[in-house]
Design a protein around this motif. Structure first.
Motif, mmCIF file in Angstrom:
data_model
loop_
_atom_site.group_PDB
_atom_site.id
_atom_site.type_symbol
_atom_site.label_atom_id
_atom_site.label_comp_id
_atom_site.label_asym_id
_atom_site.label_seq_id
_atom_site.Cartn_x
_atom_site.Cartn_y
_atom_site.Cartn_z
ATOM 1 N N LEU A 274 -2.346 17.637 -21.821
ATOM 2 C CA LEU A 274 -1.123 16.865 -22.014
ATOM 3 C C LEU A 274 -1.255 15.506 -21.347
ATOM 4 O O LEU A 274 -2.142 15.293 -20.520
ATOM 5 C CB LEU A 274 0.071 17.590 -21.366
ATOM 6 C CG LEU A 274 0.458 18.982 -21.865
ATOM 7 C CD1 LEU A 274 1.591 19.521 -20.995
ATOM 8 C CD2 LEU A 274 0.894 18.929 -23.316
ATOM 9 N N GLN A 275 -0.330 14.617 -21.664
ATOM 10 C CA GLN A 275 -0.287 13.324 -20.983
ATOM 11 C C GLN A 275 -0.030 13.534 -19.483
ATOM 12 O O GLN A 275 0.792 14.366 -19.104
ATOM 13 C CB GLN A 275 0.843 12.452 -21.536
ATOM 14 C CG GLN A 275 0.644 11.970 -22.957
ATOM 15 C CD GLN A 275 1.275 12.894 -23.974
ATOM 16 O OE1 GLN A 275 1.561 14.054 -23.690
ATOM 17 N NE2 GLN A 275 1.488 12.377 -25.176
ATOM 18 N N GLY A 276 -0.747 12.778 -18.677
ATOM 19 C CA GLY A 276 -0.463 12.802 -17.235
ATOM 20 C C GLY A 276 -0.981 14.011 -16.487
ATOM 21 O O GLY A 276 -0.623 14.225 -15.338
ATOM 22 N N ILE B 198 -5.362 5.778 -27.148
ATOM 23 C CA ILE B 198 -3.907 5.671 -27.285
ATOM 24 C C ILE B 198 -3.247 5.026 -26.068
ATOM 25 O O ILE B 198 -2.555 4.025 -26.171
ATOM 26 C CB ILE B 198 -3.289 7.062 -27.553
ATOM 27 C CG1 ILE B 198 -3.842 7.619 -28.860
ATOM 28 C CG2 ILE B 198 -1.765 6.957 -27.608
ATOM 29 C CD1 ILE B 198 -3.450 9.038 -29.153
ATOM 30 N N ARG B 199 -3.476 5.596 -24.916
ATOM 31 C CA ARG B 199 -2.810 5.050 -23.734
ATOM 32 C C ARG B 199 -3.391 3.682 -23.394
ATOM 33 O O ARG B 199 -4.611 3.539 -23.280
ATOM 34 C CB ARG B 199 -2.974 5.992 -22.535
ATOM 35 C CG ARG B 199 -2.300 5.483 -21.269
ATOM 36 C CD ARG B 199 -2.122 6.578 -20.237
ATOM 37 N NE ARG B 199 -3.397 7.200 -19.855
ATOM 38 C CZ ARG B 199 -4.110 6.833 -18.808
ATOM 39 N NH1 ARG B 199 -3.713 5.853 -18.030
ATOM 40 N NH2 ARG B 199 -5.241 7.449 -18.521
ATOM 41 N N PRO B 200 -2.517 2.691 -23.233
ATOM 42 C CA PRO B 200 -3.024 1.362 -22.892
ATOM 43 C C PRO B 200 -3.823 1.439 -21.584
ATOM 44 O O PRO B 200 -3.410 2.112 -20.646
ATOM 45 C CB PRO B 200 -1.750 0.524 -22.688
ATOM 46 C CG PRO B 200 -0.652 1.288 -23.320
ATOM 47 C CD PRO B 200 -1.053 2.713 -23.319
ATOM 48 N N ALA B 201 -4.967 0.794 -21.582
ATOM 49 C CA ALA B 201 -5.793 0.668 -20.381
ATOM 50 C C ALA B 201 -6.487 1.947 -19.935
ATOM 51 O O ALA B 201 -7.051 2.009 -18.852
ATOM 52 C CB ALA B 201 -5.014 0.072 -19.213
ATOM 53 N N GLU C 222 -10.110 1.051 -19.558
ATOM 54 C CA GLU C 222 -10.363 0.323 -18.300
ATOM 55 C C GLU C 222 -10.405 1.294 -17.120
ATOM 56 O O GLU C 222 -11.247 1.209 -16.244
ATOM 57 C CB GLU C 222 -9.255 -0.710 -18.027
ATOM 58 C CG GLU C 222 -9.374 -1.983 -18.817
ATOM 59 C CD GLU C 222 -8.662 -1.892 -20.154
ATOM 60 O OE1 GLU C 222 -8.494 -0.761 -20.684
ATOM 61 O OE2 GLU C 222 -8.281 -2.949 -20.684
ATOM 62 N N GLY D 116 -4.303 11.981 -23.908
ATOM 63 C CA GLY D 116 -3.317 13.020 -23.647
ATOM 64 C C GLY D 116 -2.499 13.262 -24.893
ATOM 65 O O GLY D 116 -2.198 12.331 -25.641
#
Lengths: 302, 443
Positions: free
Chosen positions: B108-110, B139-142, B145, B192
């Motif tokens: 999941l996200q996070g 999908i998630r910005p950065a 990075e 995620g």
């Protein structure tokens, strides 16, 4: 707003709606079975065993046999009523005054969606023509500054330039003075995720708060603890610690688009008297709405 | 603090042990307490129900042993079943020495996938492998990075590819890259996603169809509640999972999710994330988590130590409301002395349920070296008047100066001691806080 929350939730819950009605139809014949079903429903929502017991005790008081089997609507209403009554009246969850500088400090444990929430909140107030500055004060997590900067660009909101590894308190200090110089009305500070058990990291946040209080005593300050809906009973410990350190003003419950319900936030409201300000429910920048008790309880029980 | 702890035990078995023989209602009460403890630890509702049935059976069969008191025995049986479900041995990751291994991290996200990817790569690198990290979170910005920066810190190569390309294309390119440059483990950091997001679940299926994935590891966060099991099952049914990595175990979450996973999925938990540093990944030791789930620390050892230092009625007294509300500096000092008698402070901390250990560690931090620290505390308290000890609220600035002079300490130290005292007093009074921390403390 409500409509989009509902569709966000609907896709996951269709199968559960029938289950809920069934539970009452089947169980109404046998009180123990009936109470056990309610227990299951409540426990699975993450409301916690103690709150569940409290609710069940109230339920014990009614005589279910005097109702016909198709009276389940009555029980549903009754359960909802009990839950609503258990949520105490609190101060306003979120205060914003367009006349002065408003500061929102977003805090929470790792991975709850603080940065996304900060972006959504900035977008939410964009319509209100509040000139906003987003502040990436999460200088610890690699890529966090970039993440907020992308989001800010996407919604066309100004973002404070920050470099990784700099002291969060000094980033906040600079941003307050920058906001004042530019006559900004809303400053949203995204802080690094931290487990509440690290006292040094909690002290770091306390310092940020002190810097805000000292440099913008006239500003309206909201400190929002972000808890995500998948969180279990540890949410209470999180809220206790963040409340003790920062006297948080409200909670935002995120990730309601999954199958988790965030019931621990109910218990937090009840036990710690911390209000809830916002709910978020998706990856789109618009997936945010103000908290509403009835809506929240609907989510919990469905 | 010790009194709170003892109240916990008291509620479970003090009544029982007075009798020597256990009655049916005593067992019921104990089972209820254990049920609550498991639910407080976020063990899944259905798993708890099964657990209690099993426990009840065993308790009815075994409880008559003479060596232990019945209460201790119930706790011991509980631990036994927990260990049985959690499994005793620690299961390693499958890495074939001959062919390159591909590990796919999903979740999941996070939940902590990106951080975990780097930690895992570093662990493997330290074991002599040559890992390549693949930034497949588009999908998630950065996210890219983040992986690049952390990979750089750990000295691990990161394949980012063209950021405009899809996750699948990136992974395919990375596979070629890994082959060409002789990396022997590829770790894919995926975006995620919700277990019910059909579109993104399809993406995972597609990944698994287009390359050979040797290990699909689901990263789950130990702070999760009842939904964790469903998330795990959905991912497993849809995509296929070979094991779990449990993150954020460095907090005070009790980690009941581990029990749910082990009893309902039959898949191993392979690693535990225990901190923010890239080295904070440990193999998962099932036996360590069982005490944690019950929130009991190493209970049996601690019970023995407590028994050696406290008389029974003393414990009962301390659990009472009167004691909690009238808690004064005399009591405070007594508690410190008792703990001292039980062994070194460090040892006691380790035996305690960890929720307490963090607040106790503050005391240790403030007073420093335990021998000298305790002597200084003693000196400070002995320099107070009787009235001051009973009613510390009256100790104002000038009294503090006098006490510091009298005890040969500084005002600062007096302040620290009083702060600790007031904190503890507040802690004792706060029912809410207490309840949340002490699952057994119910009457």
């Amino acid at each position: 707003m409500l409509a989009s929350l509902k569709t966000g939730l609907k896709k996951t819950r269709d199968s559960l709606i029938d289950k809920y009605d069934m539970l009452f139809t089947d169980a109404v014949k046998d009180k123990n079975l009936f109470l056990e079903k309610i227990e299951e429903l409540l426990i699975l929502s993450d409301i916690g065993p103690r709150t569940t017991e409290e609710i069940l005790t109230r339920f014990q008081a009614i005589n279910i046999h005097q109702y016909k089997m198709n009276d389940f609507n009555y029980f549903k209403k009754y359960l909802k009523q009990i839950l609503i009554e258990l949520i105490p009246a609190t101060d306003d969850a979120f205060i914003i005054n367009p006349e002065i500088l408003n500061i929102v400090m977003v805090v929470g444990v790792n991975g709850t969606g603080k940065t996304s929430f900060a972006g959504k909140l900035a977008y939410y107030f964009k319509d209100g023509a509040l000139d906003t500055l987003l502040v990436p004060a999460d200088t610890f997590r690699a890529g966090a500054i970039e993440q907020l900067t992308y989001l800010a660009k996407q919604i066309d909101v100004e973002v404070m330039r920050t470099s990784a590894g700099s002291e969060p308190a000094s980033v906040v200090f600079d941003s307050i003075h920058s906001a004042k110089a530019k006559k900004k009305k809303l400053l949203i500070i995204d802080t690094a995720g931290r487990l509440h058990t690290y006292s040094n990291l909690m002290k770091e946040l306390e310092k940020v708060k002190r810097v805000i209080k000292k440099n913008a005593p006239e500003a309206a300050l909201n400190i929002i603890l972000v808890i995500d809906a998948t969180t279990g009973q540890n949410g209470l410990a999180q809220a206790i610690s963040f409340k003790e350190s920062l006297n948080i003003s409200s909670i935002t419950l995120t990730k309601l688009d999954g199958t988790s319900k965030g019931g621990i936030v109910f218990t937090i409201q009840k036990d710690l008297l911390i209000p809830v300000s916002f709910l978020t429910y998706g990856e789109k920048i618009t997936d945010l709405c103000r908290y509403d008790t009835e809506k929240f309880i609907e989510i919990l029980l469905n | 603090m010790l009194d709170i702890l003892s109240e916990k035990f008291q509620s479970i078995f003090s009544k029982i042990r007075e009798k020597g023989k256990i009655s049916e209602s005593d067992i019921k009460q104990s089972l209820r307490e254990i049920k609550l403890a498991l639910l407080e630890a976020d063990v899944h509702y259905k798993v708890v129900k099964d657990f209690i049935v099993k426990l009840e059976e065993k308790v009815n069969q075994e409880v008559l042993s003479k060596t232990l008191t019945p209460g201790q025995q119930i706790i011991k049986i509980t631990h036994g079943i927990l260990t049985e479900i959690l499994g005793e041995k620690q299961i390693k990751i499958n890495i074939n020495e001959k062919i390159p291994t591909t590990i796919l991290l999903i979740g999941l996200q996070g939940s902590g996938k990106t951080t975990t990817a780097v930690k895992l790569a570093l662990t493997l690198k330290n074991n002599g492998h040559i890992p390549l990290l693949v930034a497949a979170d588009r999908i998630r910005p950065a996210a890219i990075e983040q992986l690049s920066i952390l990979g750089g810190e750990a000295g691990i190569d990161v394949f980012t590819g063209n950021i405009n390309k899809s996750a699948i294309d990136t992974i395919l390119e990375a596979e070629q890259w890994a082959k060409k440059y002789k990396y022997n483990v590829t770790i894919i950091d995926s975006a995620g996603r919700l277990h019910i997001d059909q579109e993104l679940i399809q993406e995972l299926k597609k990944i698994k169809n287009s390359i050979q994935v040797h290990e699909t590891l689901l990263v789950l966060d130990a702070l999760m509640g009842q939904d964790a099991l469903r998330v795990a099952n959905d991912f497993n049914n849809e995509v296929g999972v070979d094991g779990f990595i449990l993150t954020k175990l460095d907090g005070d979450a009790r980690g009941g999710v581990a029990l749910s996973l082990r009893s309902r999925t039959n898949l191993p938990i392979k690693f535990a994330g225990v901190g923010e540093k890239i080295t904070d990944l440990e193999p998962f030791y099932p036996d360590r988590i069982s005490s944690r789930i019950l929130g009991m620390g190493d209970t049996l050892t601690l019970i023995e130590k407590i028994e050696a230092s406290y008389a029974r009625n003393e414990l009962q007294n301390m659990g009472g409301k009167v004691f909690r509300e009238q808690f004064n500096l005399n009591d405070f000092y007594e508690q410190l002395k008792k703990i001292k008698k039980m062994g070194s402070l460090e040892n006691i901390f380790n035996l305690m349920p960890f929720q307490f250990s963090s607040s106790l560690k503050n005391i240790k931090q403030d007073f420093g070296d335990e021998e000298k620290g305790l002597k200084r505390v003693e000196a400070i308290i002995c320099s107070m008047t009787k009235q001051e000890r009973l009613d510390p609220d009256i100790i104002n600035g000038s009294r503090r100066r006098r006490i510091a002079r009298g005890s040969g300490t500084t005002v600062n130290e007096v302040n620290r001691l009083l702060n600790q005292f007031f904190k503890m007093k507040k802690f004792l009074k706060q029912r809410t806080g207490l309840d949340s921390l002490v699952p057994f403390m119910r009457k």
